[in-house]
Design an enzyme around this catalytic site. Structure first.
Site, PDB file in Angstrom:
ATOM      1  CB  SER A 259      -0.850   0.009   1.258  1.00 47.78           C
ATOM      2  OG  SER A 259       0.015   0.139   2.373  1.00 47.78           O
ATOM      3  CE  LYS A 260      -1.891   6.004  -3.814  1.00 50.00           C
ATOM      4  NZ  LYS A 260      -3.035   6.841  -3.889  1.00 50.00           N
TER       5      LYS A 260
END
Ligand code: GLU
Length: 479
Positions: A259-260
C-alpha cells in the site's frame, strides 16, 4: 473440471480498472500474463474495466497504457491498438452485457430484483442479529411473471442477480494453488446488472473473457473467492471454463497488502525515480517466481523461456526496495556510457556542463549509481563548490598535522601532477610519517569532495583537475 482450452491459442489478459495511478501490482500481474502468453506463442491483451463509474479517474487509462509502454510490456490488443475483439474498454460494451445478462434471465440463471435499499438493510440487520452470514434472501427469485412485467412497466428500479444454487461445492484447479473447493453457502446472489444499467465486474469480466477467447486467467489472489461466481456464470451459458491461476499479492514488510503508506505503489514513481524498466521487471520476476538455476539477474526474454507455474511464489512476496535498488544498480552498470548519458540528462540539474567533463564524471559515478535520480547528489562536488567538513577532518588528525600533510600533498601534486606515481609518493609519505593510510587518504577525500564516500580517490582527483584539487586543499592551510 472439463476443460476444452487445451487446443486453443493461449490468450491472457490484464484487466485494470482506471481508478488511480497505474499500480505496481498491475505490472506485477502482467509479467506473468505476458510471459505465459509469449511462451506459448499466444496473445496478451490489455482490457480496461471501467464499469465502476464512482471510482473512475480521468486520465488513468492513458497513464496505465503509458506505464506499460515504458515497462516494455506491449499488449497484442488494447483500447489504443484495437484488435479483432474490439472494443477493449468495457464502458463501450454495455450493449453486449445487456444482451448476455438478458440471456441469463431467460435461462433462469439470473433474475430481476426490485428490493428496496430499506428492505435489504432490514434483512441484513436480522441476519446479523441471528448470527448468520448476511446474504440476499432470494425473495425476488419467486416473483410471478406478471409482477415482474408490471414492475418493469412502472419503471421500478431493479438489479439483476445471479441465482446461486444452495449448498453446492464449486471446484476448480488453480494452476498455482492446486484444487480449490468453495461451497456456495458462502456466496451471495451476486448482482450482475446495477440500477444504473452498468454491469458489475463479475458479469462483465466473464462475458468479456469468454468473448475475447481468454484461455488463462492469471490474476491476483483477491479474486479467488469470486471465481466460483464466475464459474457459475460460465456454466449457466454453457461456455468453456478457462484455466485460473491466482498470484499472491505483494506485501509490505508487515505482511499487509502493498500500500501507499509503506511503499510507492505507482509505476510512475519508479519511472520518475530513475529505475530502469528492465530492472523493475527483473525485480518483479524475482519476487513472484524462482528461477530453476537460482539466478537473480534475469531478463523478460529469459523469463518467457523458463517460466512455469510450478515455480510461482505461493506466499505473499515482500516488497523490498533495497533489493530493487541493488538490481537497478546492476542494470545501470551494464549501460554503455552513451546510453547512461542519454538516460541521465533528463535528471541532470547541471545543464551547461561540458559534454566531455560529464563523460569523465559519469565513468566514475556509474559504479555507485543505484537510481538515476541520485545523480545530482552524487556528482555535485565535481561541479559546485563544496563546504569542507573541517570538524570531521580535525577529528582524524590535529590541525597541525592536517596543515603539514596538506602542504606536502600540494608540493607532491606540483611536482608530479595527479597520477599513479604521485599517489605512490603520497602513500610513502604517509607510511614514513606513521600516518594510518586509511585516515590519511580520508582527509584528502574529505577535503576535495566534502564527503566520506566518493569514487576512487585518484580518479576523482584526476577528473577534478590539479587546480580545483589544490584550491580545495589550500583552504585547510589558510585557516
Ligand atoms: N478489473 C479487475 C481489477 O481491477 C480485474 C480483475 C481480474 O483480473 O479479473 O483488478
Amino acid at each position: 473440471m472439463k476443460n476444452n482450452n487445451i487446443q486453443k491459442k493461449v490468450r491472457t489478459r490484464i484487466a485494470p480498472s482506471p481508478t488511480g495511478d497505474p499500480h505496481i501490482g498491475t505490472l506485477y500481474q502482467s509479467i506473468f500474463d505476458y510471459a505465459f502468453a509469449k511462451q506459448n506463442n499466444g496473445d496478451f491483451i490489455l482490457r480496461i474495466e471501467d464499469t465502476d463509474r464512482d471510482r473512475f479517474v480521468k486520465g488513468a487509462e492513458e497513464n496505465i497504457i503509458n506505464a506499460f509502454k515504458w515497462a516494455g510490456i506491449v499488449p497484442d490488443e488494447s483500447p489504443s491498438q484495437g484488435g479483432k475483439y474490439s472494443p477493449y474498454r468495457q464502458s463501450e460494451r454495455l450493449y453486449i452485457y445487456k444482451k448476455y445478462i438478458n440471456e441469463l434471465i431467460s435461462r433462469k440463471s439470473a433474475y430481476y430484483c426490485f428490493c428496496s435499499k430499506e428492505r435489504l438493510a432490514k434483512i441484513r440487520e436480522i441476519q446479523i442479529k441471528n448470527k448468520v452470514q448476511p446474504k440476499y434472501d432470494k425473495y425476488c427469485l419467486n416473483l410471478k411473471k406478471d409482477e415482474i412485467d408490471k414492475n418493469l412497466e412502472d419503471n421500478k428500479p431493479y438489479v439483476v442477480r445471479l441465482n446461486v444454487p444452495n449448498d453446492t461445492d464449486i471446484i476448480f484447479d488453480d494452476l498455482i494453488r492446486g484444487r480449490i473447493i468453495i461451497n456456495t453457502k458462502s456466496i451471495d446472489d451476486q448482482i450482475l446488472l446495477k440500477t444504473d444499467g452498468y454491469p458489475t465486474y463479475h458479469a462483465a469480466v466473464v462475458i468479456d473473457d469468454h468473448l475475447m477467447e481468454i484461455t488463462h486467467i492469471i490474476r491476483g489472489e483477491e479474486w479467488i473467492s469470486s471465481t466460483p461466481k464466475h464459474i457459475l456464470i460460465y456454466k449457466a451459458f454453457g461456455w468453456d471454463i478457462p484455466y485460473f491461476a491466482h498470484l499472491s499479492l505483494l506485501r509490505n514488510r508487515d505482511k499487509s497488502k502493498v500500500s501507499k503508506r509503506h511503499n510507492n505503489t505507482s509505476i510512475d514513481w519508479y519511472r520518475e525515480e530513475g529505475y530502469l524498466p528492465e530492472a523493475l521487471i527483473n525485480y518483479l520476476i524475482l519476487l513472484g517466481w524462482s528461477s530453476p538455476d537460482g539466478k537473480e539477474i534475469i531478463s523478460m526474454d529469459e523469463f518467457v523461456r523458463k517460466f512455469s507455474f510450478s515455480r510461482v511464489t505461493k506466499g505473499g512476496p515482500i516488497f523490498d526496495i533495497d533489493k530493487l535498488n541493488w538490481i537497478n544498480g546492476v542494470y545501470i552498470r551494464q549501460l554503455s556510457l552513451l546510453n547512461l548519458k542519454k538516460l541521465i540528462i533528463p535528471y541532470l540539474k547541471y545543464k551547461d556542463i561540458k559534454s566531455s567533463y560529464l563523460d569523465s564524471i559519469l565513468k566514475l559515478t556509474q559504479e555507485r549509481l543505484k537510481k538515476l535520480s541520485e545523480i545530482n547528489d552524487l556528482i555535485s562536488f565535481f561541479i559546485e563548490d563544496i563546504d569542507i567538513p573541517k570538524d570531521l577532518i580535525y577529528g582524524i588528525f590535529s590541525i597541525n598535522d592536517v596543515k603539514k600533510i596538506i602542504k606536502n600533498i600540494i608540493l607532491i601534486i606540483d611536482k608530479y601532477g595527479i597520477n599513479e606515481e604521485s599517489e605512490q609518493i603520497m602513500r610513502e609519505y604517509a607510511l614514513n610519517n606513521n600516518y594510518k593510510i586509511g585516515d590519511f587518504f580520508m582527509i584528502i577525500r574529505l577535503a576535495i569532495t566534502g564527503r566520506k564516500a566518493s569514487p576512487p580517490l585518484l580518479d576523482t582527483m584526476y577528473v577534478l583537475g590539479d587546480k580545483k584539487v589544490k584550491e580545495r586543499l589550500s583552504r585547510l592551510i589558510n585557516t
